[in-house]
Design a protein around this motif. Sequence first.
Motif, PDB file in Angstrom:
ATOM      1  N   GLY A 121       1.060  -1.222   0.147  1.00  0.00           N
ATOM      2  CA  GLY A 121       0.294   0.192   0.033  1.00  0.00           C
ATOM      3  C   GLY A 121       0.801   1.719  -0.051  1.00  0.00           C
ATOM      4  N   VAL A 122       0.184   2.486  -0.059  1.00  0.00           N
ATOM      5  CA  VAL A 122       0.160   3.502   0.686  1.00  0.00           C
ATOM      6  C   VAL A 122       0.648   4.588   0.841  1.00  0.00           C
ATOM      7  CG1 VAL A 122       1.264   3.788  -2.263  1.00  0.00           C
ATOM      8  CG2 VAL A 122      -0.889   4.928  -1.826  1.00  0.00           C
ATOM      9  N   SER A 123       0.701   5.488   1.321  1.00  0.00           N
ATOM     10  CA  SER A 123       0.194   6.438   2.596  1.00  0.00           C
ATOM     11  C   SER A 123      -1.052   7.229   2.221  1.00  0.00           C
ATOM     12  CB  SER A 123       1.503   6.946   3.575  1.00  0.00           C
ATOM     13  OG  SER A 123       2.024   8.415   2.531  1.00  0.00           O
ATOM     14  N   ILE A 124      -1.422   7.802   2.724  1.00  0.00           N
ATOM     15  CA  ILE A 124      -1.993   9.272   3.275  1.00  0.00           C
ATOM     16  C   ILE A 124      -1.955  10.198   2.362  1.00  0.00           C
ATOM     17  CG2 ILE A 124      -3.946  10.093   4.473  1.00  0.00           C
ATOM     18  CD1 ILE A 124      -4.917   7.848   4.821  1.00  0.00           C
ATOM     19  N   PRO A 125      -0.567  11.375   2.676  1.00  0.00           N
ATOM     20  CA  PRO A 125      -0.412  11.975   2.334  1.00  0.00           C
ATOM     21  C   PRO A 125      -0.451  11.961   0.142  1.00  0.00           C
ATOM     22  CG  PRO A 125       0.943  11.765   4.234  1.00  0.00           C
ATOM     23  CD  PRO A 125      -0.277  10.090   3.447  1.00  0.00           C
ATOM     24  N   ALA A 126       0.108  10.400   0.170  1.00  0.00           N
ATOM     25  CA  ALA A 126       0.263   9.940  -1.155  1.00  0.00           C
ATOM     26  C   ALA A 126      -0.964   9.840  -1.827  1.00  0.00           C
ATOM     27  CB  ALA A 126       1.294   8.144  -0.984  1.00  0.00           C
ATOM     28  N   LEU A 294       6.047  14.009  -8.345  1.00  0.00           N
ATOM     29  CA  LEU A 294       6.689  14.786  -7.255  1.00  0.00           C
ATOM     30  C   LEU A 294       6.633  14.400  -6.525  1.00  0.00           C
ATOM     31  CD1 LEU A 294       8.637  17.973  -9.294  1.00  0.00           C
ATOM     32  CD2 LEU A 294       9.195  15.059  -9.385  1.00  0.00           C
ATOM     33  N   SER A 295       5.619  14.442  -5.949  1.00  0.00           N
ATOM     34  CA  SER A 295       4.465  14.585  -4.848  1.00  0.00           C
ATOM     35  C   SER A 295       4.811  12.834  -3.560  1.00  0.00           C
ATOM     36  CB  SER A 295       3.382  15.057  -4.259  1.00  0.00           C
ATOM     37  OG  SER A 295       3.072  16.526  -4.272  1.00  0.00           O
ATOM     38  N   LEU A 296       4.616  12.345  -5.001  1.00  0.00           N
ATOM     39  CA  LEU A 296       4.416  10.742  -4.495  1.00  0.00           C
ATOM     40  C   LEU A 296       6.262  10.564  -3.799  1.00  0.00           C
ATOM     41  CD1 LEU A 296       2.158   9.605  -7.254  1.00  0.00           C
ATOM     42  CD2 LEU A 296       2.087   9.607  -4.714  1.00  0.00           C
TER      43      LEU A 296
END
Length: 300
Positions: A121-126, A294-296
């Motif tokens: 999985g990925v984080s909430i910010p991602a 870029l954020s990811l």
Amino acid sequence: METWVLLTFGAVTFQTLRFMLQKQLSTVALSASGATFARFLYSAPLVLAALPLVLSVKGAALPPMPWLFWIYAWIGGATQILATVFVLLIFRSRNFAVGVTLKKTEVLLTALVSLIVLGEGVSIPALIAIVVGMTGVLVLSNLPEGKGAWWKRLDSRAAVLGIGSGVFFAVSGVCYRGATLQIASDDAFLRAMVTLAAVGTSQLIGMGAWMALREPGQVGKVMAAWRTAGLVGLASLGGSLCWFTAFTLQNATYVYAVGQSEVILSLLASYVIFRERLSWKEGVGIALVTVSVLSLILLV
């Protein structure tokens, strides 16, 4: 800089070159299916020839490939074919840079597919970054020639092909990582080579049979266009080796996130080689997708 990041940069460079060559083939000499088949016809034999040499140099035997490996490999290979055909069809309705950017919805969808299939999985910010990227996709779906509100045009041909290619590329990337994880070896390059050989051979046989039945004339045209088609095969081989090795080392979501640097290369190709220009709305869409990527990279 980590090895998988460098490999991903190498992969997007080869991939941009391949798409440029395939665009030329699909708009001049071949159908979208024919241009897709060219990469397998001229790359799969090279991988099969190289695999025994790699095993010999490393002093290794061919590792076992369990049934789950083949399921991942076959699903990944089939969805990659569909995704590539969709991208080449996009090139006929949108310009090169926008076509590649729409295809890049893969990075926004891989997180979900990876969570479902592999439990990665990925984080909430991602997830927030993914929403930003999807906003960019909606802007890109706002075709200049259309009329009415943007949400009424999400069924446009370019939008369907773009998002469809993103879904198929997401599935193929996750399945390729899943296949490499089924090979019992600590050598990432060897795992990538074995997976690539299995996938490439399956794609060559499967699509070759399809082309022979549905577009028999295209097979001869692919062979006749061997100069450009051969370069497509070589670029495909280089890109696939980089992608597959990166997938053995890292979560497919992260790999595709770094792979968004392809947007920059596609813009350069669009301006310098194809002399194409972007509308301001398309520029905004590409910018939003790029910010998302870029954020990811920074968040995950």
